[in-house]
Design an enzyme around this catalytic site. Structure first.
Site, PDB file in Angstrom:
ATOM      1  N   GLU A 263       0.035  13.155   0.418  1.00 46.16           N
ATOM      2  CA  GLU A 263       1.050  12.114   0.974  1.00 46.16           C
ATOM      3  C   GLU A 263       1.962  12.535   1.917  1.00 46.16           C
ATOM      4  O   GLU A 263       2.542  13.845   1.897  1.00 46.16           O
ATOM      5  CB  GLU A 263       1.607  11.493  -0.389  1.00 46.16           C
ATOM      6  CG  GLU A 263       0.868  10.908  -1.437  1.00 46.16           C
ATOM      7  CD  GLU A 263       1.649  10.455  -2.602  1.00 46.16           C
ATOM      8  OE1 GLU A 263       2.991  10.257  -2.434  1.00 46.16           O
ATOM      9  OE2 GLU A 263       1.189  10.329  -3.752  1.00 46.16           O
ATOM     10  N   GLU A 317       4.416  -1.867   0.375  1.00 49.22           N
ATOM     11  CA  GLU A 317       4.434  -2.422  -1.114  1.00 49.22           C
ATOM     12  C   GLU A 317       5.687  -3.037  -1.571  1.00 49.22           C
ATOM     13  O   GLU A 317       6.702  -2.609  -1.831  1.00 49.22           O
ATOM     14  CB  GLU A 317       4.056  -1.176  -2.008  1.00 49.22           C
ATOM     15  CG  GLU A 317       2.703  -0.608  -1.570  1.00 49.22           C
ATOM     16  CD  GLU A 317       2.369   0.615  -2.814  1.00 49.22           C
ATOM     17  OE1 GLU A 317       1.828   0.336  -3.819  1.00 49.22           O
ATOM     18  OE2 GLU A 317       2.757   1.639  -2.360  1.00 49.22           O
TER      19      GLU A 317
END
Length: 458
Positions: A263, A317
């Protein structure tokens, strides 16, 4: 000092690149209107994204990814870790249901066992290595251990004293877990997975770390950070953190485990106390990161050995808890529209944001108005097209007729689905054209704005 010099020699000589580095994307699902798996895959294909990491092993996603050639990293969520780490049969069942049932049609290449377990779920740390071994044993039993790697993504915060990188070491309290874990990774030829977030390092440094140093911007040599032990120059936080991981492993006598960044990214929007979470900075970081990884620059400690990296993340998100920035790491919104267009010119590949080969989906001349209305209703409803620009006072309200409104909705859906031929039909009332229906301030998507050309995500 002699030990330090030995570590330097070992870390230079032992790490090698078995395959070309890639840039992939993470796919989170904390969206109030999560696209259907087929829409997600259509976006991936349209953007020619060839590597993805899932935070679970969702059956719908794995079925949608079948026969696409996209390389998939699947994950065991933290809440399942205790069960798998305590039961070989539970692990075998998980592999049977989530790997064997889909492979090789779905090109699963990696299993991530948990996520940042040591820091996010420390009570499960005691079973982490057992979980890795049980999953590996299940792969061996299915003759898939050569095709699929097993590892666990860790937070970079487990590395202490990360600058200068040559002095980095893991938090010693985790050595009872890390040493057997590293033995496992070494024996299976897997990766040391780490999440690297220069944004958070910058935010927590209270101005000590310059912004340009976190954004991977080119720096003059006198602005670079120098490791006094190695005299190596570091021009960005990303490289320093990757080399810190290598040195921390070398401190424990592991020198041939490659690093993978699972990530990294930068938020495009933040709260008032997050002034550097901006579109421009997110664009700059991810654009520079992609060029840096794929130009095979490597790190100062390992020049020419790039680190495969997954960008966090595909979608914004909107239901993520926390500050505004937590909801805005995505490259696309839920409709598949780019949050920003990456700056990749000058690195051997450019964005396909041109006017060549443009195609549009429009309502057919003479189509029945009732059928057009039904198709428009479907596109704005189940089809998940954002039809707010068609509302009164918005850019595409005029001309206020069914033909114009249907054309806008049809074309948007067509591009959300990656311009597949079947996505411009609508029971026979739509057709593909090269004539741009844009008018005034109402701009229609033409050729889908490709995230990257194919060479970037191979």
């Amino acid at each position: 000092m002699a030990l330090l010099l030995l570590l330097l020699v070992l870390t230079v000589s032992a790490v090698s690149a078995d395959e070309d580095a890639f840039v992939g994307v993470n796919i989170g699902t904390d969206l109030s209107d999560m696209p259907h798996p087929t829409q997600v895959v259509a976006l991936l294909k349209a953007q020619q994204i060839r590597h993805v990491r899932l935070y679970n092993a969702d059956r719908g996603m794995l079925l949608a990814l079948a026969n696409t050639g996209i390389k998939v990293a699947i994950s065991i969520p933290n809440e399942q870790l205790l069960g798998i780490g305590q039961s070989n049969s539970t692990a075998a069942n998980w592999v049977s249901q989530n790997v064997v049932a889909h492979y090789p049609a779905t090109n699963i290449t990696t299993i991530c066992v948990g996520s940042e377990v040591l820091t996010a779920l420390p009570n499960a740390a005691r079973v982490l290595v057992s979980a890795l071994k049980f999953i590996q044993s299940a792969l061996v039993a299915s003759n898939l251990d050569k095709q699929i790697k097993v590892s666990t993504p860790l937070a970079s915060s487990i590395i202490l004293d990360s600058f200068p990188p040559s002095q980095a070491f893991f938090n010693h309290s985790w050595n009872p877990v890390l040493i057997p874990m590293l033995n496992f990774l070494q024996s299976t030829g897997s990766y040391f997975m780490i999440n690297v977030y220069p944004y958070f390092d910058y935010m927590q440094s209270n101005g000590v770390i310059p912004l340009d140093y976190t954004l991977l911007k080119p720096l003059p040599s006198n602005k670079e950070a120098v490791d006094a032990n190695t005299l190596l120059h570091y021009s960005n936080v990303f490289d320093a953190m990757v080399d810190a991981a290598y040195f921390a492993m070398a401190y424990l006598n592991f020198t041939n485990i490659p690093v993978m960044v699972t990530e990294t990214g930068w938020p495009s929007k933040g709260d008032s106390n997050e002034p550097d979470a901006t579109l421009d900075n997110a664009n700059t970081y991810n654009s520079n990161l992609i060029k840096h990884v794929l130009n095979n620059t490597g790190t100062p400690r390992h020049p020419g050995i790039s680190v495969s990296t997954y960008i966090y993340e595909l979608y914004n998100e909107d239901t993520k808890p926390g500050p505004v920035s937590e909801k805005n790491w995505g490259l696309f919104d839920a409709n598949g529209v780019p949050v920003y267009i990456l700056h990749l010119t000058g690195s051997g590949s450019v964005l396909a944001n041109d006017t060549a080969n443009q195609t549009f989906c429009t309502a057919k001349d003479g189509a029945d108005a009732k059928m057009l209305q039904a198709a428009l209703d479907w596109a704005c409803g189940p089809g998940k097209v954002d039809c707010s620009p068609l509302l009164q006072g918005q850019a595409c309200y005029e001309p206020d007729n069914i033909f114009a409104h249907a054309t806008y909705a049809f074309n948007t859906y067509y591009h959300q689905m990656g311009r597949t031929p079947g996505s411009c039909d609508f029971n026979g009332v739509a057709t593909i054209t090269t004539t741009n229906p844009s008018h005034g301030s109402c701009i229609y998507l033409g050729r889908y704005i490709n995230f990257l050309q194919v060479s970037y995500f191979l």
